[in-house]
Enzyme design. Structure first.
Site, PDB file in Angstrom:
ATOM      1  CG  ASP A 158      -2.082   1.125   1.090  1.00  0.00           C
ATOM      2  OD1 ASP A 158      -2.434   1.572  -0.203  1.00  0.00           O
ATOM      3  OD2 ASP A 158      -2.928   1.317   1.979  1.00  0.00           O
ATOM      4  CE  LYS A 160      -2.561   4.798   1.140  1.00  0.00           C
ATOM      5  NZ  LYS A 160      -4.106   4.695   1.491  1.00  0.00           N
ATOM      6  CG  ASN A 163       0.640   4.610   3.771  1.00  0.00           C
ATOM      7  OD1 ASN A 163       0.053   5.300   4.670  1.00  0.00           O
ATOM      8  ND2 ASN A 163       0.242   3.321   3.045  1.00  0.00           N
ATOM      9  CG  ASP A 176      -0.733   2.088   6.792  1.00  0.00           C
ATOM     10  OD1 ASP A 176      -1.094   1.145   7.573  1.00  0.00           O
ATOM     11  OD2 ASP A 176      -1.783   2.904   6.538  1.00  0.00           O
ATOM     12  CB  THR A 223      -4.535   3.617  -1.880  1.00  0.00           C
ATOM     13  OG1 THR A 223      -4.696   3.229  -0.472  1.00  0.00           O
ATOM     14  CG2 THR A 223      -5.468   4.735  -2.148  1.00  0.00           C
TER      15      THR A 223
END
Ligand code: ADE
Length: 332
Positions: A158, A160, A163, A176, A223
């Protein structure tokens, strides 16, 4: 006295009784050892607060997770993944470090590095986009952290700009790991990084809160905008999936928007599996070449980390330890 045993820090209390005999008690850190400050972030089942260790005055970010909510929403598995992953990652300047975990009746607590700069996303939004120099620097730090994660058998899944946090030196700290995938490591026998011991010493959260750990609901999707095509088409993530997300991040830093974005998740997924994106006018040519070699539908045909590091876009970057001793370029 403060003892740091590979993240499982405890304080040693010395007692002398009336006969002069000494005893020592090992006391685990708990809520009472910290004073809590401002809210740094709020997730769906957790809150991150700034906090100070009352003894050492060291500042941390403490992630507070509500047990009842985690159980109700069947997120126990992900909380355990996050803790086990952070314990495995231990010591890299580009990754948020887990110092202590503890709990009280209501909550679980993760004591983490405090990243005072906040999310990289905030800076992209504020500035619109980054120039090539800043994209190269932040891209290089993110990639170096990904390389370390992958070497420890962790796929983030994840990645992005939300994060990617920034510390007081405006250096990257990836956070995260609640949706990470832990790969079996080839040699765990030697236990060189001390993780197995830590895991044994600290009870599994799932056991602690007294619920079985075999629910398999909610198969994971990260996401929408950064999800890799292989996750959408065959529900499988690999190390290359993080490099897809890395390509999306490089695009976003320079363009000011992620490459695949639509009115809703379904349309975003359609764009991803059809590789439907466009570079804005003026997008630097070398960066375009890099992104085109990362946003490739077949994960086995994407550039690997070594190839990315030697791509002309990253020419002149000092990789390894030196990358983390460097002064961050001023964002403009
Ligand atoms: N928000 C979420 N995690 C954080 C951290 N470790 N430091 C600062 N802000 C955060």
């Amino acid at each position: 006295e403060e003892w740091k045993d590979r993240g499982a820090a405890v304080s040693i209390q010395r007692h002398v009784d009336s006969n002069g005999n000494q005893t020592h008690r090992i006391v685990k850190k708990g809520v009472q050892d910290f004073s809590f400050g401002r809210t740094l972030g709020e997730g769906s089942y957790s809150t991150v607060l700034a906090a100070t260790d009352r003894q050492t005055l060291t500042e941390y970010a403490i992630k507070v997770l509500d047990k009842r909510h985690i159980i109700k929403e069947k997120k126990v598995k992900y909380v355990n993944i996050e803790k086990n992953t952070l314990n495995r990652l231990g010591d890299h300047p580009g990754i948020v470090r887990l110092y202590y975990t503890f709990q009280d009746e209501r909550s679980l607590y993760f004591v983490l590095d405090l990243a005072t700069g906040g999310e990289l996303l905030g800076f992209v939004k504020k500035l619109g986009s980054f120039d090539e120099e800043c994209t190269r620097f932040y891209g290089a730090q993110i990639l170096d952290a990904i390389e370390y994660m992958h070497s420890k058998g962790v796929i983030h899944r994840d990645l992005k700009p939300e994060n990617v946090l920034l510390d007081e030196h405006m250096h990257v700290k990836i956070t995260d790991f609640g949706t990470a995938k832990l790969l079996d490591l080839p040699s765990q026998a030697s236990n060189a990084d001390g993780n197995t011991q830590l895991d044994r010493r600290e009870q599994d959260f799932a056991n602690n809160i007294g619920i079985p750990n075999h629910e398999r609901a909610n198969s994971f999707v990260g996401t929408a905008e950064y999800v890799s095509p292989e996750l959408l088409t065959d529900k499988s993530a690999c190390k290359g999936s993080d490099l897809w997300a890395f390509g999306c991040i490089i695009f976003q830093l320079l363009a000011g928007r992620p490459p695949f974005k639509a009115g809703n998740e379904y349309q975003t997924f359609q764009k991803i599996v059809n590789l439907e994106y466009q570079f804005p006018p003026g997008f630097p040519k070398v960066a375009r070449d890099l992104v085109e070699r990362l946003l490739v539908l077949d994960p086995t045909k994407r550039l690997n980390i070594e190839n990315i590091k030697s791509h002309p876009f990253f020419e002149g970057v000092l990789w390894g330890k030196r990358l983390w001793k460097q002064k961050a370029p001023r964002l403009k």
